[in-house]
Design a protein around this motif. Structure first.
Motif, PDB file in Angstrom:
ATOM      1  N   GLN A 185      38.209  38.638  44.492  1.00 20.17           N
ATOM      2  CA  GLN A 185      39.425  37.826  44.676  1.00 20.17           C
ATOM      3  C   GLN A 185      40.116  38.241  45.968  1.00 20.17           C
ATOM      4  O   GLN A 185      40.296  39.435  46.214  1.00 20.17           O
ATOM      5  CB  GLN A 185      40.383  37.983  43.474  1.00 20.17           C
ATOM      6  N   PHE A 239      45.721  41.879  41.964  1.00 19.54           N
ATOM      7  CA  PHE A 239      45.119  43.104  41.449  1.00 19.54           C
ATOM      8  C   PHE A 239      44.221  43.771  42.502  1.00 19.54           C
ATOM      9  O   PHE A 239      44.254  44.991  42.689  1.00 19.54           O
ATOM     10  CB  PHE A 239      44.297  42.817  40.180  1.00 19.54           C
ATOM     11  N   ASN A 275      36.871  43.148  42.343  1.00 22.26           N
ATOM     12  CA  ASN A 275      37.829  43.450  41.271  1.00 22.26           C
ATOM     13  C   ASN A 275      37.228  44.303  40.166  1.00 22.26           C
ATOM     14  O   ASN A 275      37.865  44.516  39.128  1.00 22.26           O
ATOM     15  CB  ASN A 275      38.426  42.139  40.710  1.00 22.26           C
ATOM     16  N   ILE A 298      42.764  38.618  34.428  1.00 25.45           N
ATOM     17  CA  ILE A 298      42.469  39.852  35.163  1.00 25.45           C
ATOM     18  C   ILE A 298      42.228  41.024  34.226  1.00 25.45           C
ATOM     19  O   ILE A 298      42.991  41.228  33.282  1.00 25.45           O
ATOM     20  CB  ILE A 298      43.631  40.163  36.119  1.00 25.45           C
ATOM     21  N   ARG A 299      41.218  41.783  34.515  1.00 31.68           N
ATOM     22  CA  ARG A 299      40.932  43.064  33.851  1.00 31.68           C
ATOM     23  C   ARG A 299      40.858  42.968  32.337  1.00 31.68           C
ATOM     24  O   ARG A 299      41.564  43.633  31.614  1.00 31.68           O
ATOM     25  CB  ARG A 299      42.009  44.085  34.227  1.00 31.68           C
ATOM     26  N   LYS A 302      56.600  40.767  40.757  1.00 28.30           N
ATOM     27  CA  LYS A 302      56.402  42.110  41.290  1.00 28.30           C
ATOM     28  C   LYS A 302      55.420  42.926  40.453  1.00 28.30           C
ATOM     29  O   LYS A 302      54.650  43.714  40.976  1.00 28.30           O
ATOM     30  CB  LYS A 302      57.771  42.817  41.318  1.00 28.30           C
ATOM     31  N   TYR A 320      49.978  40.499  37.763  1.00 25.58           N
ATOM     32  CA  TYR A 320      48.792  40.117  38.522  1.00 25.58           C
ATOM     33  C   TYR A 320      48.493  38.651  38.227  1.00 25.58           C
ATOM     34  O   TYR A 320      48.068  38.298  37.126  1.00 25.58           O
ATOM     35  CB  TYR A 320      47.591  40.977  38.123  1.00 25.58           C
ATOM     36  N   HIS A 327      47.679  39.820  32.980  1.00 22.85           N
ATOM     37  CA  HIS A 327      48.101  41.195  32.743  1.00 22.85           C
ATOM     38  C   HIS A 327      49.125  41.596  33.780  1.00 22.85           C
ATOM     39  O   HIS A 327      49.200  41.034  34.866  1.00 22.85           O
ATOM     40  CB  HIS A 327      46.908  42.150  32.834  1.00 22.85           C
ATOM     41  N   ASN A 328      49.912  42.586  33.431  1.00 23.21           N
ATOM     42  CA  ASN A 328      50.811  43.139  34.436  1.00 23.21           C
ATOM     43  C   ASN A 328      50.291  44.492  34.907  1.00 23.21           C
ATOM     44  O   ASN A 328      49.231  44.946  34.453  1.00 23.21           O
ATOM     45  CB  ASN A 328      52.258  43.226  33.890  1.00 23.21           C
ATOM     46  N   VAL A 329      51.035  45.106  35.799  1.00 25.47           N
ATOM     47  CA  VAL A 329      50.566  46.362  36.394  1.00 25.47           C
ATOM     48  C   VAL A 329      50.460  47.494  35.368  1.00 25.47           C
ATOM     49  O   VAL A 329      49.844  48.529  35.656  1.00 25.47           O
ATOM     50  CB  VAL A 329      51.482  46.815  37.558  1.00 25.47           C
ATOM     51  N   HIS A 330      51.073  47.304  34.206  1.00 25.96           N
ATOM     52  CA  HIS A 330      50.986  48.326  33.167  1.00 25.96           C
ATOM     53  C   HIS A 330      49.837  48.055  32.202  1.00 25.96           C
ATOM     54  O   HIS A 330      49.689  48.739  31.199  1.00 25.96           O
ATOM     55  CB  HIS A 330      52.310  48.404  32.404  1.00 25.96           C
ATOM     56  N   GLY A 331      49.053  47.022  32.493  1.00 28.84           N
ATOM     57  CA  GLY A 331      47.913  46.712  31.641  1.00 28.84           C
ATOM     58  C   GLY A 331      48.278  45.904  30.403  1.00 28.84           C
ATOM     59  O   GLY A 331      47.461  45.697  29.513  1.00 28.84           O
TER      60      GLY A 331
END
Lengths: 354, 354, 354, 354
Positions: B279, A109, B284, B266-267, A99, A102, A307-311
């Motif tokens: 992507q 993302f 992105n 990612i990022r 959830k 990314y 990475h996750n949604v919090h960077g």
């Protein structure tokens, strides 16, 4: 124009996420009076469905298409053909851990960036599950094309470094289907299967190339200047997940020849077909053939940094049930998209001929 | 849908044959209030125009664009921008000998097959002259994009077997323009020029690859599932004459890697960009880059065997004034088509953000 | 989709402001091999042009169409037909006084609101001058339709309170053209001319109704459910300046009958045609007829109260040269839009018949 | 372009016959992040559903919409919203007698002529049942518009000769819904009900007029020149079954005024709005209002002469369960189509504003 329709006169619009109640689509513009072989449509879906062989994902979708309209007493009526495919083996819980992550190579993302909201279950809309709807529409187009003498045959011509030699004999769809990797050359197919099994065991994935040959197309199909037949085919192929390259005819190899070596002579049975049956964007009557490059599947079992949604940096170990190599299952998708393009462009050409 | 329009919200429609009184186009959907630098538009046309350097065709078109509408007191008004470019150096007589001959590699036969009638003078509509109109529309899009911080830079990265090493430093548009072959690596450019001159002297032609880099694109651009950013770019590139291959990011090379090697994280500023900034069909935020393969120009001075309209074998020796290698002049066309795609897809994305 | 294109397969895109150097358009999708009577095209433009009669504006535009492409040796080639019409009698200075005024009934305020910028000279893009391009495209469509036995005949059936009785005899295009008000009933025409002259002398303007009859359309034309033939005709008619109402067949009058009175019997030469030749959005073979309401021209010489761009009340006295009643000149526009709709929808129907 | 899609950016595609397993649709282009009130969507369907009142058909469809995609945790995700409505009370046998008969006023003959094949059960695709899908899409659009302060309110203003006086006070949606005939004027509503009941008892049917008022639209909406807001609204309304007339603002009545009487002054709260809030095809900020004429329902119980598929005269006595007057149920359809048009055109306008 939110991108979920394809085609001008023969047009498919699709909907559906991998883990919702169903996916489906509407085929608009199918001429009336076509006797449809619905068993053949379902068979095409079987060619794409997960879990069909030892080298495929274990996710086991039945992928049963239900037609809801546009067919009456076995024939198309000219009205839109609506259909759904229910999602039966959708284990959403497999994806709870994703959830907030990314996944590398996936659209997680980018969908978040575009929409600000994301159905994280199994890729949601970005899942290749959506392509099942294309196979349904393509199967209808294929039947119409077959009646006009047009055959579309795709096969896996390369997996990682294992590739087929050039073909100098007619393609046998039966031979292709006899191979679980959908490569008509038995020796090459065997090597492909070996490296796919090895990648699976290592928790890794492989990419490769699908070659597609369309024969029987009359000269004159394709719309200059922006909707050249090759341009619309390229559009169609790049709309398939994981596609990274496309070449028509001899493609990149033509850049290594001089004009005097590369020019095809015209209308002569024995001559070269470096251009792949298309000149100035219009079919010339020869076989239209092209190659489609698929990157290795993004989902792998091996641990990856992402990475996750919090960077924050996190380590991802995927747990879903995935293909080590999607190419065998992508063969019917390539054929389906090709069939839709050809049918649409033939209908457009027809409009001025009546 | 007869193929002479491109785009959804920012849309170009073009007309014109190489040897008629004029070519031209209509840009519809350009937002109002943009201060246009019309000198910069004309400069883009100079980059495409024939006769611009020693390795280009001797046909000398002035290619002066005349704007007829949609601009008022230096600003776009939101209404369609109509423009024409007169054909001044059109020596139709050069082509009289070709009236009954199908030139190898050209669209002569296919246009005849499609339409049953053909303006044989210089390829008529199938001539690359038509692409001048794209450069005009692309130049407008480029100015709009530049205001959003988006730069599009294409260059010649390969001619026949001579190719540039991978780039590890920022691209310099000035360096590219300083080279008549539009290759930023001076040593490689010199070799390219040599083999092009040799081909010209032999009456032959060369193909190659143009690489294009688009930087500054915000994440979220592109429309799943059929109108992925890469799909629309592929469509755009294959609409250019002589294009035979397209790859996004690492393209065909990704098929030679395993998933664990190919997946981009990612990022993260320093990480790989094998996917070319896209992507799931959506940008992105990284550079979007791609490679476009051009076959060697079909028109060569060397004698070739071909057929005429009566199905007889004939020997053709071209007499027109042609490019031994179109790639340097195709650089602004690749940029123009890229700019149109990006502007259109950003406008589509904007529509849901207001 | 910025609204300057019309049609799907037979498609017109236009550009141009009333006081720029030229207006023009591109007809895309015209089938190849049509021998075009270019004199007949110009004649249609004469029917629309200003200054053609005593009851028309004094602005005298030559309205000479110049074709730039798509026609070769008198025949259409299947490629786009580009054309321009130069603006010759454009007295921009007449409009300087209007720079800061929003004329009542005109699009001055709405264009400003939409685009934030406005070419105030003569209404700019919102001027009915733009419709000249439609007449060109419609004239091409008319010639194609005539070869299929389809005739389109419009006429002025009402001006203010003066209206024609119902027609019970075949329409005579010659009689219509013989009347400067384009009404086939001589007595009614005379009354119409009188009230138009009176309005002109009073510095006022009149509206009215144009009736259009399309005969010879085969059954089966029109696309359910959203692109019903009547829906596309309505779209076409409301795209003409000053149109405020449209009815197909008996239109609003059908609401005053019971079903048992209003239902048409099917396929019987002598029976009623209350439905105007269309059922379920598809032609049934009978005459397709409809009525189009035009409001009185907004530009009048009489003083009017309005606002300027600063929101202040001002009194406007128009000085330009304008029509007291646009209906006679709108007749060819109504016919042109009808012809484009019919040709496009027949091409679409053809696509599935080949 | 087979006519089963509507809209450019906010686009509905529908499928389904009245007597197949289900009807349904796909809404593409709905922005992400909208919290949808699904109960309100269902309520709109109840307003359209058969059997809702004493003056409606006895056919009793539950009309329960099932959403299959595009909504996640109560919010739109930006991906296509697929939905189906099952056909539950479809008594196909009622229609067996009609297999070989062309019903007067219906699309039976025209569908046969177009497609050569016809699903005769209840009108098949040409049945108004299809409009339920429009109500679903329109209900989504309405919620988005309401958040922008835009209200769309339609009501029955005329049935046969019974019509409402002009409105000089704000419309009350509650009052409209309180009336089974959906007319806000109680006295008039009572008379309408009486004549509808009388028609029902006589086995006959009635038509009439629906008026629709859209308030809160900002200035600047609509795309000149072909996609004027009024043109797209007209297209939308004529796509509804049985519609024969449409007028924007004062419509046909404007033809009975002189320009000096009819011109609206601009931007003044108290002034006239003869133009119905649109000038030059673009909204001016005032209420957009229009009137839609519906012919009396074609299906009546009274005996009628017609033809069968063999060209023989036959007498038809309909046995199905039908509405004596469809107007009350058409009110939500008119609102739905209006909402789709407005949302689509606002999104298009938004695209250039970001």
């Amino acid at each position: 124009m939110a991108g979920n329709s394809f085609g001008t006169l023969f047009k498919l619009t699709t909907f559906g996420e991998s883990h919702g109640p169903a996916i489906g689509g509407i085929v608009d513009g199918c001429p009336a009076g076509i006797t449809l072989d619905l068993v053949a449509v379902q068979k095409e879906l079987q060619r794409r469905k997960p879990g069909q062989s030892a080298i495929s994902t274990l996710r086991n979708e039945e992928d049963q298409v239900e037609f809801l309209s546009g067919i009456f007493e076995g024939q198309t009526t000219g009205t839109p053909i609506g259909f759904i495919i229910k999602n039966k083996d959708a284990r959403s819980n497999d994806y709870d851990a994703l959830k907030e992550v990314y996944r590398p190579g996936h659209a997680d993302f980018t969908y978040s960036a575009k929409y600000g909201i994301r159905d994280h279950r199994g890729g949601g809309r970005s899942s290749a599950r959506e392509t099942a709807c294309r196979v349904v529409a393509g199967a209808i187009a294929k039947q119409w094309l077959a009646q006009k003498g047009i055959q579309i045959t795709a096969f896996v011509s390369q997996v990682l470094h294992v590739s087929m030699p050039l073909i100098d004999q007619p393609l046998s769809p039966d031979k292709i289907e006899a191979s679980i990797v959908r490569c008509p050359n038995e020796a090459v197919a065997q090597k492909m299967i070996e490296i796919i099994e090895k990648a699976r065991d290592e928790g890794d994935s492989l990419g490769g190339v699908i070659t597609c040959v369309c024969s029987g197309i009359q000269p004159g199909i394709g719309e200059p200047v922006f909707d050249k037949l090759n341009a619309v085919l390229a559009h169609a192929m790049f709309s398939i997940n994981a596609v990274k390259g496309f070449e028509i005819g001899d493609g990149f190899a033509t850049t290594l020849r001089k004009g005097s070596e590369n020019n095809d002579s015209i209308r002569n049975g024995k001559e070269t077909n470096h251009d792949g049956g298309i000149q100035g964007g219009i079919s010339n009557g020869k076989d239209v053939f092209f190659r489609v490059a698929f990157k290795p599947t993004s989902t792998i079992a091996k641990a990856q940094e992402t990475h996750n949604v919090h960077g924050e940096k996190v380590t991802l170990e995927a747990k879903g049930r995935h293909d080590p190599c999607v190419l065998p299952r992508a063969v019917p998708i390539v054929e389906a998209m090709s069939a839709m393009v050809l049918m649409d462009m033939i209908l457009i050409q027809n409009s001025t001929q009546a």
